[in-house]
Design an enzyme around this catalytic site. Structure first.
Site, short mmCIF file in Angstrom:
data_model
loop_
_atom_site.label_atom_id
_atom_site.label_comp_id
_atom_site.label_asym_id
_atom_site.label_seq_id
_atom_site.Cartn_x
_atom_site.Cartn_y
_atom_site.Cartn_z
N TYR A 108 -1.22 -8.06 -11.10
CA TYR A 108 -0.34 -8.01 -9.92
C TYR A 108 0.96 -8.77 -10.17
O TYR A 108 2.05 -8.21 -10.10
CB TYR A 108 -1.03 -8.64 -8.71
CG TYR A 108 -2.09 -7.80 -8.05
CD1 TYR A 108 -3.37 -7.72 -8.59
CD2 TYR A 108 -1.84 -7.10 -6.88
CE1 TYR A 108 -4.36 -6.97 -7.98
CE2 TYR A 108 -2.83 -6.34 -6.26
CZ TYR A 108 -4.08 -6.28 -6.81
OH TYR A 108 -5.06 -5.53 -6.21
N GLU A 154 0.84 -1.22 0.00
CA GLU A 154 0.00 0.00 0.00
C GLU A 154 0.86 1.26 0.00
O GLU A 154 0.53 2.25 -0.64
CB GLU A 154 -0.97 0.00 1.19
CG GLU A 154 -1.88 -1.24 1.30
CD GLU A 154 -2.52 -1.70 -0.01
OE1 GLU A 154 -2.73 -0.85 -0.90
OE2 GLU A 154 -2.78 -2.90 -0.15
#
Ligand code: BES
Ligand code: ZN
Length: 626
Positions: free
Chosen positions: A404, A319
């Protein structure tokens, strides 16, 4: 047509193309490509600032108030503003005209199941500001309202937003496309005993009167506007980092995330300074549907990453990495999601390596790449491309492991081929070039072509780059790291499976989370009841405190009908709402008749605690609706 003519035509076309490129490079508002998931028309008008004034009403589970948008018109003839909304009750629209607000006409289209409803606002004077009075519905998909019983403290209710990819429009009427950025301020009215936090500046103290004011002075796309309200306390963990969570969680969360400042410093060293001033973390109640959400200045995180040993803080590294890839440079439309998630997953690995060592970073990548390999067996070829076609589809579905893991793998391969000395400055340069802008895959490709590939053409070709982006599967030049521990783990697994060593002989007492993840992932799906029982007796896997180990163990329990694990599995499924930790268990259960019945019973109890997105997925899986 003569040969000369053909040349002339291609020359003219080439010139036109060049001038278009030059024009769009000069006009920074130029929109690179249409976003099929928004009704907004950025070529007509763009929001530059948002002012929210919202009251959180827990009794009715509604937000109500106003959103004021500052507009920058791009087209002199335009008379209409189109906003995205989804399930909003629009009460009144006003526009600013010569310093005075007056009511204007609006029309709400019929609702599309995925995109919501376009809100048409007539603005013949090309007004500079418009204000929409509205309220949300209790079943707004971007909001989750929790009863006190669904929180850690059990005393106060809680609410939080999750806007990515296109749910901001379920709580704010806005141009809900990642191609547009705006600053925002907000005034949030909460019940006096509760505190509001947002993806903006968050004071470390509470307001006494239940009125909270926020300012986000940097331009962000709509999917990064975020709000949470609850019995939230804060604890500082460094000069610019803190954790926010319910008080009973505060100390363990602060301890688990104590390396956050180090993570920020490492990333700054690689990719230039952190642009968002503070990096705080909000730990949500367990219903939070994802691992983490990169809301700027305030990452939202699931409590399931607090394992007590920092073994799952890779999610925080992830994050934080979005502060560069995603929040600073944003995918221009959702089909370019790999620019957000793939680059972030790559940077996540670099952060984990710098703090916890190369071995652990490689292990986490190996675990993920095995998961990807499994997924690729099921995915149609078109969805295996890094840049899929997502016209007419729900953008939620772009979030597979492909952007991803394949995305990160592509960058790892570039890193290996060119070396860090050459590659690191290029990624840093890309962040600088597109800072506070949106980017397409073509932007990225052009950037690395000029700054990397053309400089060292003998190391990697554009054809190889394009294979990663526009073809299915994993290119054969992909480089896979090695882990000594996992090689040893492979040997132990083989010996255990063929009976050369017994369960105690695995000597797994001191295994790290990653060792268990790898071991359980690599075990075959047809373990015997006795093998399961023996693992459980020696290593007490049922009831594990580590949810990543838990989901893997319980999957084996279902496959092997190892019923003694079921009571703990049930607790796991009821107490956790994070999609990736529970969905695979339901998926395994529904494969048999008894399993399906069991899944229905557990789901009936668990469903109220799950987020809308998870409910939607499970309702479909369990055939409770289409
Ligand atoms: N941006 C995502 C969260 C997200 C995913 C929101 C899908 C909406 C739809 C976030 O950065 C993310 O990728 N979280 C991962 C972390 C993991 C890959 C380390 C997660 O939630 O598991
Ligand atoms: Zn992410």
């Amino acid at each position: 047509m003569s040969k000369n003519h053909k040349h002339l035509i291609s020359l003219i076309l080439g010139l036109c193309y060049c001038s278009i490129t030059i024009l769009s490079a000069y006009a920074d508002y130029a929109i690179k490509e249409a976003d099929p998931h928004s009704y907004a028309q950025p070529n007509v008008v763009q929001t530059t600032a948002l002012v929210l004034d919202l009251t959180t009403q827990f009794e009715t589970q509604k937000l109500f108030g106003s959103a004021e948008l500052t507009l920058k018109w791009q087209n002199k003839k335009a008379q209409e503003l189109i906003l995205d909304t989804n399930n909003l009750l629009i009460k009144k629209v006003e526009a600013l005209n010569d310093g005075r607000w007056s009511t204007v006409e609006f029309k709400l289209d019929t609702q599309d199941a995925v995109l919501g409803a376009a809100l048409h606002i007539q603005l013949p004077n090309q007004n500079s500001k418009v204000r929409i009075n509205y309220e949300t519905q209790p079943d707004s998909e971007g909001l989750q309202w929790l009863e006190p019983s669904q929180t850690a403290g059990k005393k106060y209710p809680f609410m939080y937003t999750q806007s990515e990819p296109i749910k901001a429009r379920t709580w704010i009427p806005c141009q809900d496309t990642p191609a547009i950025r705006f600053t925002y301020t907000a005034k949030i009215h909460t019940p006096k005993e509760l505190r509001a936090v947002m993806s903006a500046d968050n004071p470390l103290t509470t307001a006494k009167n239940g009125v909270y004011e926020f300012n986000m002075p940097q331009k962000i796309p709509s999917y990064l506007v975020a709000l949470a309200v609850g019995d939230i306390a804060a604890k500082s963990t460094g000069p610019r980092t803190a954790v926010f969570t319910e008080s009973s969680m505060l100390n363990i969360a602060a301890k688990e995330f104590e390396d956050t400042e180090k993570m920020v410093q490492i990333t700054e060293k690689l990719y230039d300074h952190y642009q968002w001033e503070r990096y705080d973390i909000l730990v949500l109640p367990p219903s939070f549907p994802v691992g983490g959400m990169e809301n700027p200045r305030l990452t939202f995180a699931t409590p399931t990453i607090i394992a007590g040993d920092k073994s799952l803080v890779g999610v925080i590294a992830h994050e934080l990495a979005h502060s560069w890839s995603g929040n600073l440079v944003t995918n221009a439309a959702w089909r370019h999601i790999w620019l957000n998630e793939g680059i972030t997953t790559y940077v996540q690995g670099r952060i984990v390596e710098a703090i916890y060592g190369r071995e652990r970073a490689n292990q986490e990548f190996i675990i993920a790449s095995h998961k990807l390999a499994n997924d690729l067996k099921e995915l149609p070829e078109v969805d295996q491309r890094l840049v899929p076609d997502f016209n007419g589809r729900n953008p939620r579905d772009v979030f597979t492991r492909v952007p991803y893991i394949k995305g990160a793998w592509f960058l790892r391969t570039l890193e290996e081929k060119f070396g860090r000395d050459a590659f690191d400055p290029v990624l840093k340069g890309y962040f600088k070039q597109f800072a506070f802008k949106s980017a397409t895959t073509e932007d990225f490709v052009n950037y690395i072509k000029v700054n990397l590939i053309d400089k060292y053409p003998e190391r990697y070709s554009m054809a190889q780059v394009n294979a990663w982006l526009y073809q299915g599967g994993i290119p054969s030049d992909a480089l896979m790291p090695k882990s000594e521990r996992f090689i040893a783990n492979d040997a132990l697994r083989v010996q255990w499976l063929n009976g050369t060593i017994n369960t105690a002989g695995l000597k797994a007492e001191k295994w790290a989370t990653q060792d268990w993840q790898y071991f359980l992932d690599q075990l075959p799906s047809d373990l015997s009841y006795n093998q399961m029982q023996s693992l459980d007796n020696v290593y007490h896997l049922s009831g594990t405190k580590n949810a990543e180990v838990g989901v893997r163990w319980y999957k084996h329990a279902i496959e092997s009908q190892y019923l003694p694990a079921y009571p703990e599995m049930r607790k796991h499924m009821i107490s956790i709402g994070r999609h990736i930790l529970i969905y695979p268990l339901y998926q395994e259960l529904v494969k048999t008749k008894e399993g399906y019945t069991y899944a229905r019973v557990v789901y009936a109890e668990a469903r109220p605690g799950y987020h809308h997105s998870v409910r939607n997925a499970l309702d479909k899986l369990l055939k409770l609706r289409k």
